[in-house]
Design an enzyme around this catalytic site. Structure first.
Site, mmCIF file in Angstrom:
data_model
loop_
_atom_site.group_PDB
_atom_site.id
_atom_site.type_symbol
_atom_site.label_atom_id
_atom_site.label_comp_id
_atom_site.label_asym_id
_atom_site.label_seq_id
_atom_site.Cartn_x
_atom_site.Cartn_y
_atom_site.Cartn_z
ATOM 1 C CD GLN A 27 -2.764 0.909 2.652
ATOM 2 O OE1 GLN A 27 -2.119 1.181 3.693
ATOM 3 N NE2 GLN A 27 -3.941 0.729 2.449
ATOM 4 C CG ASP A 49 5.005 -8.294 14.437
ATOM 5 O OD1 ASP A 49 5.266 -9.416 14.978
ATOM 6 O OD2 ASP A 49 3.704 -8.490 13.508
ATOM 7 C CE1 TYR A 54 1.030 -10.014 7.945
ATOM 8 C CE2 TYR A 54 2.917 -8.502 9.038
ATOM 9 C CZ TYR A 54 1.676 -9.443 8.859
ATOM 10 O OH TYR A 54 1.311 -9.871 10.168
ATOM 11 C CB ALA A 208 -11.412 -1.659 15.340
ATOM 12 N NE ARG A 227 -5.419 -0.576 6.042
ATOM 13 C CZ ARG A 227 -4.963 -1.099 7.282
ATOM 14 N NH1 ARG A 227 -5.337 -1.934 8.133
ATOM 15 N NH2 ARG A 227 -3.576 -0.641 7.679
ATOM 16 C CD GLN A 290 -1.690 7.242 9.217
ATOM 17 O OE1 GLN A 290 -0.856 6.625 8.630
ATOM 18 N NE2 GLN A 290 -2.831 7.151 8.635
ATOM 19 C CG ASN A 294 -1.877 6.294 16.145
ATOM 20 O OD1 ASN A 294 -2.764 7.000 16.321
ATOM 21 N ND2 ASN A 294 -2.003 5.370 15.081
#
Length: 332
Positions: A27, A49, A54, A208, A227, A290, A294
């Protein structure tokens, strides 16, 4: 940044970890991904991680290149094995052949001699658990991993795997489940079993898939570039939360976040970290800002009245059935 022990092990990790599922190698362009990783490092995150599946291995490669030059002892690097990474019958699962080949391929892509944690990405019902755990033990004994963990295993699977790990004298220290204020399936069985065994949770999707940021408003078009509009896989994961009853209740959390001096995303991350069995919450990002925002959830302590109010608001739409754990045979 604050730090926690992973389960009852001696491994200390940042309580907010950085993960690159659905972003790096897919992405997000590599330059942008590297900027996000730099923002994570600048914010004090030391735990990263990823997984071999992926972006078909590209996520590991992007992460490895972005961390090149960092002091290896100063970071904790986690990856996973299970999902198909090739066309062959042995390019998947938790059989001995695949595990021993997969760890070498992951180390090559990551540009490192070892990972700090090697995780079974799911439970493999087609392979004897003894074979899986013996292969993981050999990975540890060869020096290619320091500890082992799993992802989305049920309480019974954790107990069985932990018992074998003890017999093999291998440190089985973690589980990586989905966990958020909306998805609480680990609370009934997985968390009590993990506390009993000394296993810590490294939780994914604490916001979520972005729903708990409040950016999806009931009755409104999906935000462009979100997303939920990602045709490369993200949209499928977030779709279950895009119901007006869920989105309306998320909006009702906003006054609580404002009162606590937090954004909705920070509130969501702080909520999962209030659980003492959670060793880290994994955040992802497509932009450095972001990450910067966060990580402000680190060290936040939510008072009891706020937690009660959150529970009351979300109770009608939160999911808590332990049978929905992804590793449950019924969900395969």
């Amino acid at each position: 940044m604050e730090f926690r022990r992973l389960g009852r092990s001696g491994l200390t990790i940042s309580e907010i970890a950085y993960g690159n599922w659905l972003t790096h190698g897919s992405q997000v362009a590599e330059e942008q991904a590297a900027a996000c990783i730099r923002a994570a490092l600048d914010a004090g995150i030391t735990t990263f991680d990823t997984a071999d599946v992926y972006a078909e291995g590209r996520a590991e490669s992007v992460l490895g290149r972005a961390l090149k030059g960092e002091r290896r002892e100063g970071i904790e690097l986690f990856t996973k094995v299970f999902f198909p990474v090739g066309p062959g019958r042995n390019d998947r699962g938790l059989g001995r052949k695949h595990i021993l080949e997969a760890i070498d391929n992951s180390l090559r892509r990551l540009g490192t001699e070892y990972v700090d944690l090697y995780q079974a990405h799911r439970y493999d019902h087609s392979v004897p658990l003894e074979e899986t755990m013996e292969a993981f033990a050999d990975v540890v004994r060869s020096g290619k991993a320091r500890y082992i963990g799993v992802s989305e295993w049920t309480a019974d699977q954790l107990r069985a795997g932990h018992a074998l790990a003890r017999e093999l004298h291998v440190p089985f220290i973690s589980n990586q489940p989905q966990y958020s204020a909306l998805w609480r399936v680990i609370e009934g069985e997985v968390v009590p079993a993990s506390e009993e065994l000394g296993i810590g949770q490294i939780v994914w999707s604490p916001i979520a898939q972005g729903v708990l940021t409040g950016k999806y408003a009931p009755g409104s078009p999906l935000p462009e570039g979100s997303r939920a509009t990602d045709t490369k896989g993200g949209a499928g994961f977030v779709a279950r939360w895009l119901r007006d009853d869920v989105l309306e209740r998320v909006q009702r959390l906003r006054p609580l976040a404002d009162e606590a001096g937090l954004s909705l995303a920070q509130l969501a991350v702080a909520w999962v970290l209030r659980n003492q069995n959670v060793s880290a919450a994994i955040i992802g990002a497509s932009r450095p800002d972001q990450v910067t925002e966060n990580v402000k959830a680190a060290g936040v302590r939510l008072d009891a009245a706020l937690l009660t109010a959150m529970d009351e608001i979300l109770a009608p739409v939160a999911v808590g059935d332990p049978a929905l754990t992804a590793g449950n045979p019924a969900n395969d």
